[in-house]
Every structure is written in structure tokens, then in C-alpha cells.
Enzyme design. Structure first.
Site, short mmCIF file in Angstrom:
data_model
loop_
_atom_site.label_atom_id
_atom_site.label_comp_id
_atom_site.label_asym_id
_atom_site.label_seq_id
_atom_site.Cartn_x
_atom_site.Cartn_y
_atom_site.Cartn_z
N HIS A 259 24.94 29.65 53.20
CA HIS A 259 25.77 29.79 52.00
C HIS A 259 24.89 29.51 50.78
O HIS A 259 24.00 28.66 50.81
CB HIS A 259 26.92 28.78 52.09
CG HIS A 259 27.90 28.84 50.96
ND1 HIS A 259 27.64 28.27 49.73
CD2 HIS A 259 29.13 29.39 50.87
CE1 HIS A 259 28.68 28.46 48.93
NE2 HIS A 259 29.60 29.14 49.60
N ARG A 302 27.34 34.78 50.29
CA ARG A 302 27.00 34.97 51.70
C ARG A 302 27.27 36.42 52.07
O ARG A 302 27.94 37.13 51.30
CB ARG A 302 27.76 33.99 52.61
CG ARG A 302 29.24 33.89 52.37
CD ARG A 302 29.82 32.60 52.95
NE ARG A 302 31.19 32.40 52.53
CZ ARG A 302 32.26 32.49 53.32
NH1 ARG A 302 32.10 32.78 54.61
NH2 ARG A 302 33.47 32.28 52.87
N LYS A 305 30.46 39.44 51.31
CA LYS A 305 31.36 38.93 50.29
C LYS A 305 31.11 39.66 48.98
O LYS A 305 30.05 40.24 48.77
CB LYS A 305 31.16 37.43 50.09
CG LYS A 305 31.50 36.58 51.32
CD LYS A 305 32.99 36.62 51.61
CE LYS A 305 33.35 35.72 52.77
NZ LYS A 305 34.81 35.73 53.04
N ASP A 308 30.19 36.94 42.93
CA ASP A 308 30.89 35.89 42.19
C ASP A 308 29.91 35.38 41.14
O ASP A 308 28.76 35.07 41.45
CB ASP A 308 31.30 34.76 43.15
CG ASP A 308 32.11 33.66 42.46
OD1 ASP A 308 31.92 33.44 41.24
OD2 ASP A 308 32.92 33.01 43.14
N CYS A 310 29.44 32.64 39.68
CA CYS A 310 28.82 31.31 39.81
C CYS A 310 27.51 31.37 40.59
O CYS A 310 26.62 30.53 40.39
CB CYS A 310 29.78 30.32 40.45
SG CYS A 310 30.10 30.56 42.22
N TYR A 311 27.37 32.37 41.48
CA TYR A 311 26.13 32.48 42.26
C TYR A 311 24.98 33.01 41.41
O TYR A 311 23.84 33.07 41.90
CB TYR A 311 26.35 33.34 43.50
CG TYR A 311 27.32 32.68 44.46
CD1 TYR A 311 26.98 31.49 45.09
CD2 TYR A 311 28.58 33.21 44.69
CE1 TYR A 311 27.86 30.85 45.94
CE2 TYR A 311 29.48 32.58 45.53
CZ TYR A 311 29.11 31.40 46.15
OH TYR A 311 30.00 30.76 46.98
N ASP A 362 34.40 34.77 37.07
CA ASP A 362 33.91 35.09 38.41
C ASP A 362 33.56 36.58 38.50
O ASP A 362 32.42 36.97 38.78
CB ASP A 362 35.00 34.69 39.40
CG ASP A 362 34.85 35.26 40.80
OD1 ASP A 362 33.95 36.05 41.05
OD2 ASP A 362 35.68 34.92 41.66
N ASP A 369 37.14 29.97 33.32
CA ASP A 369 37.36 28.55 33.62
C ASP A 369 36.08 27.79 33.33
O ASP A 369 35.03 28.38 33.09
CB ASP A 369 37.81 28.36 35.08
CG ASP A 369 36.80 28.89 36.09
OD1 ASP A 369 35.71 28.33 36.19
OD2 ASP A 369 37.10 29.90 36.76
N HIS A 372 33.02 28.31 36.05
CA HIS A 372 32.27 29.56 35.96
C HIS A 372 31.55 29.68 34.62
O HIS A 372 30.47 30.26 34.55
CB HIS A 372 33.19 30.76 36.21
CG HIS A 372 33.53 30.95 37.65
ND1 HIS A 372 34.65 30.41 38.24
CD2 HIS A 372 32.87 31.62 38.64
CE1 HIS A 372 34.67 30.73 39.52
NE2 HIS A 372 33.61 31.47 39.79
#
Length: 446
Positions: A259, A302, A305, A308, A310-311, A362, A369, A372
């Protein structure tokens, strides 16, 4: 471990963790979700190109960013970072959170950290307002559990390694030594040792789960506070190595799926320990490269998916650390940080991850938010800056290179953030220096 560009390329040519039919299905879903934004991205690419600048090109001698003609944020440039809108969004949240945020009452130090760090990255060189810094420091210190050591997620809550990380790093951002001296380091060390397990892992709280996140939180804080000891770090690298999955990434615990967040935490901790070479670094690099999606340019956490935002940090931030763990054979050789597409990530963030009213998101269709906003901006900074590493007065030190990678107007440039701790380097070094000048006798920690 040293590598050549040709050797490095071997790890990028296949994706063992994603069968070909799953790529086709995922592409259909992505086209459906991102269609509107892909059209905007194509328009942006035709209107402007990524620019590589040096600090002297568009800034004064002190590094202050010169205002750009497009800073009016009128929406005419789809690759414009809407800095003022994001600052207003963060400031509104710092002034008063909406009622529904009571659901995060156990994450109050995190809220302070996310908001402070986002504002710090966006700020002018004079930094954060004094009133905000003092209020943040006062708020965070209320969550310290002096009886047991560490910080809780809120008033009266038990100490936990995650809010302890958030609290100490938020205090670093405040740059307030009067607040730093209020941290009970001896109690903190006892808390860490109570969480430490014989196999080198850490529980996150009394009776809590064991994962790489706990170790990262404990050892980054221990480094800052000057309480790293052989007893605290014993067997840690062995647990990290056991967490490396077959595909190269790192999992929360041995035997689980790799992850992005845990890969970041495990690699950062291994580098702090000076033992990253015990990991299969080429496989880790290949895993990280495969997390950047070719359609959007952003990162997934991962396999199989969606992207996103945040990654952008949890995976995009890995490459600067790999430059340290996998030094190039020569100054002209490829570095791990050359293996990902900085421009593509910035395009995803600027076109698809900005909310019109401020705050970062995201993916398209989501609301902004605090979490993020913090980590998307951190990822944008990671894409813009490159680092060299050296042995500094307080251990490993990341130094920014002069070369910058800025997609869109030069006014998009953010401050750099430390690849391991994710706070601005000046704030980190100030806190490291403060505690280094106030050493504790190791025998008094027990």
C-alpha cells in the site's frame, strides 16, 4: 546500491500486479469519471507547456516568488494554482470547523497539522501569522498525556502514536520554542518503549494494532526530540523487511497487500535507521512507478484502484527518498526521481484536484477536506522540487536543488517540504537544533 538507467528500466516495462484485462476495465471506469477533466487537460496542454526554471529566473535573491500576471485566478488558465482560494479555505477551517467535523474529535492534532502544513506550503516567505501559530501550539499541547507520555487524539483520550506524530510535527511548524519545551520527552520515551514489540514493530496505542505506520510515527518523533536509542530501534529494520510484499511495495504488516502509505512509512523509517539497503529497492522503485496512472497522471495507492489525490504525496514523495537509498552511479546517471512524470502529476492536481471554491480533493466529483488539501499540496511540492542528501549536523539532511519543475505559471511554485517528515525544512531543522542543544542523559529516559 547503484544502478544504471538501463537496469532501472527493466522494472518499469511490466506490471506483474495488474493482469491486462484489468487494465482495460479500469481504463473504461477512468474515462467515465475523468472525461470532462481530460478534455480540460488537453486544452491546457495545447495552451501552455511545462516550464523548468531556476530560482533566479522568476524570484528575487531571497527566493520570494514574483507575482504572475495570471494570479487573478480568473479561471482563464486551467493550469493555475488557485493559491488565494486555497488559503482562504484553510484559514476558514482554522478559524472554525463545520459542525460535521465533530466526527473527527479523535483526530484533533491531525486537523491542526493538516491545516498548518497546507498554509505553510502556500504562504509567502514571512511564514504563518503569530496569532495562528500560538493558538495552534496552545491547542495541541492540551492533548499531551503527561501521566502516560505521548499525545491523544483529543482531550482526555489515551496516547496514540498517530496523533503524537501529528502533534509534534504541528509544533515544529509553529516555530515556537516556548511550546517545544513543554513536551515531556522522558514520558514520551517511556510511551514509545511501552509500544515497542520484541520483533521491532510498534503498537499504535495500549491494546492497539501493530503496523508500519506506528513505527514511522514513533521514530520520526524520537529523531526530532533527540531520544533515539539502540533499545528503541532494535529489530526495527527486520520488521520492515518482512513487510515488503512480492510486488516490491510495503504492507502494514507481514503477509498483507502492499500500500502506498505503508510503503512511504516503511521506506522513510528504513532511511532514518540507515538500513534501507536491506530492502529490495529496485522492486520497490518499480512498484512506485507503476502506481502512476498513464491516463490521469495521478497516483493510485495500490493495484486496480482509482487515482486518489492524497497519493500525490504518499507515493509521489517516495522518489526523493529513493534517491538517497539508491545513489546514482555518477552525477550524470539516472536517479530514481527521474523515473516518474512530474509534469503529469502536476497536471492532474491543477486540472482535476482543485475545488473551484478552494481546497484540494481526492478526485473529480469529491468535496475538499483538510486531509486532501494537505497531502495534495505536499505532492505538488514534491513534483516541483528535487533534493540532494547530505550528512548534516543533525543527521540526514535534504537540500533542495536549484532546478525546479513547474507546470503552469511560475506563481504555482510551493515551498519545499522535507521528504521524510513532511514539514518545511527550516521548521524541521529549527526543532532538531533546539533539542540537540538540550540533550537528555540516556540513562534518565528509563
Amino acid at each position: 546500491m547503484r544502478f544504471t538507467a538501463a537496469e532501472c528500466a527493466l522494472f518499469f516495462t511490466s506490471d506483474e500486479d495488474c493482469p491486462s484485462h484489468s487494465h482495460d476495465a479500469q481504463a473504461e471506469v477512468e474515462e467515465l469519471i475523468y472525461g470532462e477533466y481530460l478534455a480540460a487537460l488537453r486544452k491546457a496542454r495545447s495552451a501552455t507547456a511545462s516550464r523548468v526554471a531556476s530560482p533566479t529566473d522568476e524570484s528575487d535573491g531571497a527566493g520570494t516568488r514574483r507575482s504572475d500576471a495570471t494570479d487573478a485566478e480568473d479561471g482563464s488558465d486551467p493550469l493555475l494554482l488557485r493559491r488565494a482560494r486555497h488559503q482562504r479555505y484553510v484559514q476558514r477551517n482554522a478559524d472554525a470547523l463545520p459542525a460535521y467535523m465533530s466526527a473527527l474529535s479523535a483526530s484533533r492534532p491531525w486537523l491542526v497539522y493538516w491545516l498548518l502544513h497546507a498554509l505553510d506550503l502556500l504562504s509567502a516567505d514571512h511564514g504563518l501569522p503569530e496569532a495562528l501559530r500560538l493558538r495552534a501550539a496552545t491547542t495541541v499541547l492540551r492533548f499531551q498525556q503527561r501521566a502516560t507520555g505521548g499525545f491523544g487524539g483529543g482531550l482526555g483520550q489515551i496516547a496514540h502514536l498517530a496523533p503524537t506524530y501529528a502533534a509534534v510535527h504541528a509544533l515544529a511548524i509553529t516555530r515556537e520554542p516556548d511550546a517545544w519545551k513543554a513536551i515531556d520527552r522522558r514520558a514520551m520515551y517511556r510511551f514509545f518503549m511501552r509500544m515497542k514489540q520484541n520483533d521491532g514493530s510498534f503498537r499504535v496505542s495500549d491494546g492497539g494494532e501493530v503496523d508500519l505506520r506506528g513505527m514511522y510515527c514513533a521514530l520520526t518523533v524520537a529523531r526530532i526530540l533527540g531520544i533515539m536509542t539502540p533499545e528503541l530501534t532494535a529489530n526495527c529494520i527486520d520488521f520492515i523487511v518482512k513487510c515488503q510484499a512480492y510486488d516490491g511495495g510495503l504492507a502494514a504488516s507481514p503477509g498483507l497487500e502492499a500500500h502506498g502509505g505503508y510503503t512511504f512509512c516503511g521506506l522513510a523509517t528504513a532511511i532514518l535507521l540507515g538500513e534501507a539497503d536491506k530492502l529490495n529497492l529496485p522492486a520497490l522503485l518499480g512498484w512506485a512507478v507503476r502506481r502512476q496512472m498513464p491516463l490521469e497522471g495521478g497516483f493510485q495507492g495500490r493495484p486496480n484502484k482509482l487515482v486518489d489525490g492524497c497519493y500525490s504525496w504518499w507515493v509521489g514523495g517516495i522518489f526523493a527518498m529513493l534517491d538517497v537509498a539508491m545513489p546514482a552511479a555518477s552525477p550524470t546517471s539516472a536517479r530514481p526521481s527521474d523515473a516518474w512524470d512530474r509534469e503529469a502529476l502536476q497536471e492532474y492536481i491543477l486540472v482535476a484536484a482543485q475545488n473551484e471554491l478552494g481546497g484540494l480533493i481526492d478526485k473529480p466529483g469529491k468535496s475538499p477536506d483538510q486531509y486532501h488539501t494537505c497531502y495534495v499540496l505536499s505532492g505538488l511540492s514534491a513534483a516541483q522540487h528535487q533534493f540532494d542528501a547530505r550528512s548534516g549536523e543533525y543527521g540526514l539532511e535534504f537540500v533542495t536543488r536549484e532546478e525546479l519543475h513547474i507546470t503552469g505559471p511560475v506563481g504555482n511554485l510551493l515551498h519545499p517540504t522535507d521528504p521524510i517528515h513532511n514539514v518545511r525544512p527550516a521548521a524541521l531543522h529549527a526543532m532538531l537544533r533546539y533539542f540537540a542543544e538540550r540533550p537528555i542523559d540516556p540513562t534518565s529516559l528509563e
